[in-house]
Design an enzyme around this catalytic site. Structure first.
Site, PDB file in Angstrom:
ATOM      1  N   PRO A 196      43.470  54.214  46.565  1.00 13.67           N
ATOM      2  CA  PRO A 196      44.556  55.184  46.634  1.00 13.67           C
ATOM      3  C   PRO A 196      44.815  55.937  45.329  1.00 13.67           C
ATOM      4  O   PRO A 196      44.730  55.368  44.240  1.00 13.67           O
ATOM      5  CB  PRO A 196      45.779  54.331  46.999  1.00 13.67           C
ATOM      6  N   ASN A 197      45.097  57.211  45.503  1.00 13.21           N
ATOM      7  CA  ASN A 197      45.490  58.129  44.421  1.00 13.21           C
ATOM      8  C   ASN A 197      44.335  58.549  43.513  1.00 13.21           C
ATOM      9  O   ASN A 197      44.531  59.341  42.595  1.00 13.21           O
ATOM     10  CB  ASN A 197      46.636  57.540  43.576  1.00 13.21           C
TER      11      ASN A 197
ATOM     12  N   TYR B 161      44.296  59.081  32.956  1.00 13.46           N
ATOM     13  CA  TYR B 161      43.096  59.152  33.794  1.00 13.46           C
ATOM     14  C   TYR B 161      42.175  60.333  33.487  1.00 13.46           C
ATOM     15  O   TYR B 161      41.118  60.463  34.111  1.00 13.46           O
ATOM     16  CB  TYR B 161      43.513  59.182  35.271  1.00 13.46           C
TER      17      TYR B 161
ATOM     18  N   ARG C 238      46.390  63.830  38.186  1.00 14.98           N
ATOM     19  CA  ARG C 238      47.249  62.645  38.112  1.00 14.98           C
ATOM     20  C   ARG C 238      47.290  62.087  36.683  1.00 14.98           C
ATOM     21  O   ARG C 238      46.245  61.689  36.141  1.00 14.98           O
ATOM     22  CB  ARG C 238      46.657  61.583  39.043  1.00 14.98           C
TER      23      ARG C 238
ATOM     24  N   ALA D 209      45.506  50.621  43.087  1.00 12.29           N
ATOM     25  CA  ALA D 209      46.672  49.732  43.201  1.00 12.29           C
ATOM     26  C   ALA D 209      46.408  48.543  44.128  1.00 12.29           C
ATOM     27  O   ALA D 209      46.975  47.455  43.934  1.00 12.29           O
ATOM     28  CB  ALA D 209      47.877  50.526  43.685  1.00 12.29           C
TER      29      ALA D 209
ATOM     30  N   ARG E  17      48.280  47.354  30.233  1.00 12.56           N
ATOM     31  CA  ARG E  17      49.364  48.025  30.954  1.00 12.56           C
ATOM     32  C   ARG E  17      50.360  46.988  31.510  1.00 12.56           C
ATOM     33  O   ARG E  17      50.411  45.865  31.034  1.00 12.56           O
ATOM     34  CB  ARG E  17      48.757  48.923  32.038  1.00 12.56           C
TER      35      ARG E  17
ATOM     36  N   HIS F  23      37.775  49.896  36.649  1.00 10.74           N
ATOM     37  CA  HIS F  23      39.013  50.642  36.453  1.00 10.74           C
ATOM     38  C   HIS F  23      38.817  51.649  35.339  1.00 10.74           C
ATOM     39  O   HIS F  23      38.104  51.380  34.359  1.00 10.74           O
ATOM     40  CB  HIS F  23      40.184  49.712  36.107  1.00 10.74           C
TER      41      HIS F  23
ATOM     42  N   GLU G 153      33.768  45.467  40.030  1.00  9.82           N
ATOM     43  CA  GLU G 153      35.136  46.011  39.986  1.00  9.82           C
ATOM     44  C   GLU G 153      35.265  46.926  38.776  1.00  9.82           C
ATOM     45  O   GLU G 153      34.885  46.545  37.660  1.00  9.82           O
ATOM     46  CB  GLU G 153      36.146  44.860  39.881  1.00  9.82           C
TER      47      GLU G 153
ATOM     48  N   ASN H 145      36.625  50.679  42.826  1.00  7.34           N
ATOM     49  CA  ASN H 145      37.915  50.827  42.157  1.00  7.34           C
ATOM     50  C   ASN H 145      38.967  50.878  43.256  1.00  7.34           C
ATOM     51  O   ASN H 145      39.227  51.927  43.841  1.00  7.34           O
ATOM     52  CB  ASN H 145      37.961  52.098  41.300  1.00  7.34           C
TER      53      ASN H 145
HETATM   54  C1  DQA Z   1      43.312  51.959  38.222  1.00  6.76           C
HETATM   55  C2  DQA Z   1      44.338  50.982  37.632  1.00  6.76           C
HETATM   56  C3  DQA Z   1      45.332  50.548  38.699  1.00  6.76           C
HETATM   57  O1  DQA Z   1      46.267  49.642  38.136  1.00  6.76           O
HETATM   58  C4  DQA Z   1      46.083  51.739  39.242  1.00  6.76           C
HETATM   59  O2  DQA Z   1      46.932  51.348  40.284  1.00  6.76           O
HETATM   60  C5  DQA Z   1      45.182  52.840  39.671  1.00  6.76           C
HETATM   61  C6  DQA Z   1      43.988  53.137  38.888  1.00  6.76           C
HETATM   62  C7  DQA Z   1      42.354  52.496  37.150  1.00  6.76           C
HETATM   63  O3  DQA Z   1      41.284  52.969  37.521  1.00  6.76           O
HETATM   64  O4  DQA Z   1      42.667  52.477  35.960  1.00  6.76           O
HETATM   65  O5  DQA Z   1      45.490  53.568  40.612  1.00  6.76           O
HETATM   66  O6  DQA Z   1      42.536  51.250  39.175  1.00  6.76           O
END
Ligand code: DQA
Length: 139
Positions: A10-11, A23, A18, A75, A105, A98, A96, A72
């Site tokens: 998501p997102n 990011y 964003r 959240a 964080r 990020h 995995e 990735n």
């Molecule tokens: C994320 C880190 C997550 O905590 C966050 O919710 C994201 C992006 C990252 O790529 O840094 O949406 O996965």
């Protein structure tokens, strides 16, 4: 040819717009195009969804035939027992990824339901995290 898929949660469809201080300014499609050009001998498929179940469906679809999954889950990493179970259930190794260093964080980002069953984790290197994950499938 080796088949890898990047699965984004998501997102991550609004990268570029964003929170660019976290990011970056690049859209994921711009980045993906560059990555695909740089690694012409690997099939790099891409899937993004804001919906937890759709991510599970995609993991199941590719999880017994692809050479590697770069995940990735955004959240959902920190909340989804379901995605964690799927990563455990499938045969294809999952890295995995990020963009940000989640350990630098908020505390709620320090837990991952994916990590215990991932082949490895790469985080904190911006979009380059995805390229490093890709490279991990080359050796
Ligand atoms: C994320 C880190 C997550 O905590 C966050 O919710 C994201 C992006 C990252 O790529 O840094 O949406 O996965």
């Amino acid at each position: 040819m080796k088949k890898i898929i990047i699965i984004n949660g998501p997102n991550l469809n609004i990268l570029g717009k964003r929170e660019p201080e976290i990011y970056g300014n690049l859209t994921f499609n711009e980045f993906l195009e560059q990555l695909q050009k740089k690694y012409p001998n690997i099939i790099i498929d891409y899937f993004q969804s804001n919906v937890e179940g759709e991510i599970i469906n995609k993991l199941q679809d590719v999880g017994f035939s692809y050479g590697g999954i770069i995940l990735n889950a955004a959240a959902y990493t920190h909340t989804s027992v379901g995605i964690g179970d799927t990563v455990k259930a499938i045969a294809t190794p999952v890295v995995e990824v990020h963009i940000s260093n989640t350990y630098a964080r908020e505390d709620f980002r320090h837990n991952s339901f994916i990590a215990p069953n991932a082949k490895g984790l790469i985080l904190g290197f911006g979009l380059q995290s995805y390229e490093l994950a890709l490279q991990s499938f080359l050796f």
